[in-house]
Scaffold this motif. Structure first.
Motif, PDB file in Angstrom:
ATOM      1  N   CYS A  11       0.943  -1.219   0.025  1.00  0.00           N
ATOM      2  CA  CYS A  11       0.010   0.109  -0.105  1.00  0.00           C
ATOM      3  C   CYS A  11       0.798   1.168   0.130  1.00  0.00           C
ATOM      4  CB  CYS A  11      -0.857  -0.055   1.068  1.00  0.00           C
ATOM      5  SG  CYS A  11      -1.723   1.532   1.514  1.00  0.00           S
ATOM      6  N   ILE A  12       0.636   2.352  -0.571  1.00  0.00           N
ATOM      7  CA  ILE A  12       1.405   3.303  -0.933  1.00  0.00           C
ATOM      8  C   ILE A  12       0.553   4.678  -0.455  1.00  0.00           C
ATOM      9  CG2 ILE A  12       2.959   2.773  -2.880  1.00  0.00           C
ATOM     10  CD1 ILE A  12       0.719   4.366  -4.625  1.00  0.00           C
ATOM     11  N   CYS A  14      -2.407   5.671  -0.729  1.00  0.00           N
ATOM     12  CA  CYS A  14      -2.982   6.914  -1.782  1.00  0.00           C
ATOM     13  C   CYS A  14      -4.358   7.318  -1.567  1.00  0.00           C
ATOM     14  CB  CYS A  14      -3.261   6.077  -3.276  1.00  0.00           C
ATOM     15  SG  CYS A  14      -4.751   5.237  -3.428  1.00  0.00           S
ATOM     16  N   GLY A  15      -5.057   6.478  -0.555  1.00  0.00           N
ATOM     17  CA  GLY A  15      -6.222   6.828   0.198  1.00  0.00           C
ATOM     18  C   GLY A  15      -7.534   6.448  -0.870  1.00  0.00           C
ATOM     19  N   CYS A  17      -9.116   3.688  -1.500  1.00  0.00           N
ATOM     20  CA  CYS A  17     -10.227   2.895  -1.033  1.00  0.00           C
ATOM     21  C   CYS A  17     -10.844   3.093   0.058  1.00  0.00           C
ATOM     22  CB  CYS A  17      -9.345   1.416  -0.473  1.00  0.00           C
ATOM     23  SG  CYS A  17      -8.040   1.809   0.481  1.00  0.00           S
ATOM     24  N   SER A  33      -3.387   1.873   4.531  1.00  0.00           N
ATOM     25  CA  SER A  33      -4.791   1.402   4.645  1.00  0.00           C
ATOM     26  C   SER A  33      -5.067   0.101   5.549  1.00  0.00           C
ATOM     27  CB  SER A  33      -5.427   1.252   3.241  1.00  0.00           C
ATOM     28  OG  SER A  33      -6.926   0.799   3.361  1.00  0.00           O
ATOM     29  N   CYS A  61      -7.472   0.111  -6.626  1.00  0.00           N
ATOM     30  CA  CYS A  61      -6.125   0.357  -6.046  1.00  0.00           C
ATOM     31  C   CYS A  61      -4.931   0.378  -6.900  1.00  0.00           C
ATOM     32  CB  CYS A  61      -5.853  -0.741  -4.971  1.00  0.00           C
ATOM     33  SG  CYS A  61      -4.244  -0.773  -4.206  1.00  0.00           S
ATOM     34  N   THR A  63      -1.592  -0.220  -6.547  1.00  0.00           N
ATOM     35  CA  THR A  63      -0.766  -1.170  -6.426  1.00  0.00           C
ATOM     36  C   THR A  63      -1.378  -2.486  -5.918  1.00  0.00           C
ATOM     37  OG1 THR A  63      -0.696  -0.595  -3.972  1.00  0.00           O
ATOM     38  CG2 THR A  63       0.567   0.578  -5.433  1.00  0.00           C
TER      39      THR A  63
HETATM   40 FE1  F3S Z   1      -3.308   1.466  -0.188  1.00  0.00          FE
HETATM   41 FE2  F3S Z   1      -4.481   0.737  -2.382  1.00  0.00          FE
HETATM   42 FE3  F3S Z   1      -5.906   1.877  -0.582  1.00  0.00          FE
HETATM   43  S1  F3S Z   1      -2.744   1.940  -2.174  1.00  0.00           S
HETATM   44  S2  F3S Z   1      -4.681   3.437   0.352  1.00  0.00           S
HETATM   45  S3  F3S Z   1      -4.565  -0.009  -0.490  1.00  0.00           S
HETATM   46  S4  F3S Z   1      -6.141   1.995  -2.755  1.00  0.00           S
END
Ligand code: F3S
Length: 81
Positions: A11-12, A14-15, A17, A33, A61, A63
């Motif tokens: 997870c990067i 990105c917010g 989700c 997340s 998502c 990633t």
């Molecule tokens: Fe992370 Fe993907 Fe959510 S990068 S914040 S799991 S949309």
């Protein structure tokens, strides 16, 4: 039944989700997340009415960190679904 978990290693933050499925995904103090239903263990059966939002979040998502499977993950996002 369906289960979901976030691979917090990829997870990067990105917010996306958390916007698509705010009931299921929240972010920690680093923006990563996690699944609110079971503290990201992937053991809670997804309520049917939330499944399509989770599927959308999974597709969205960047990633591919959101995993969905027919069996519980038991804390391991790498577990095959
Ligand atoms: Fe992370 Fe993907 Fe959510 S990068 S914040 S799991 S949309």
């Amino acid at each position: 039944a369906k289960y979901t978990i976030v691979d917090m290693e990829t997870c990067i933050a990105c917010g996306a989700c958390g916007i698509t499925a705010p009931t299921v995904f929240d972010s920690d103090e680093n923006g990563l997340s996690f699944v609110t239903l079971d503290n990201n263990q992937g053991t809670a059966e997804l309520p049917e009415e939330l499944f399509y939002d989770v599927e959308d979040a999974c597709f969205g998502c960047p990633t591919e960190s959101i995993k969905i499977a027919d069996e519980p993950f038991n804390g391991n996002p790498a577990k095959a679904g």
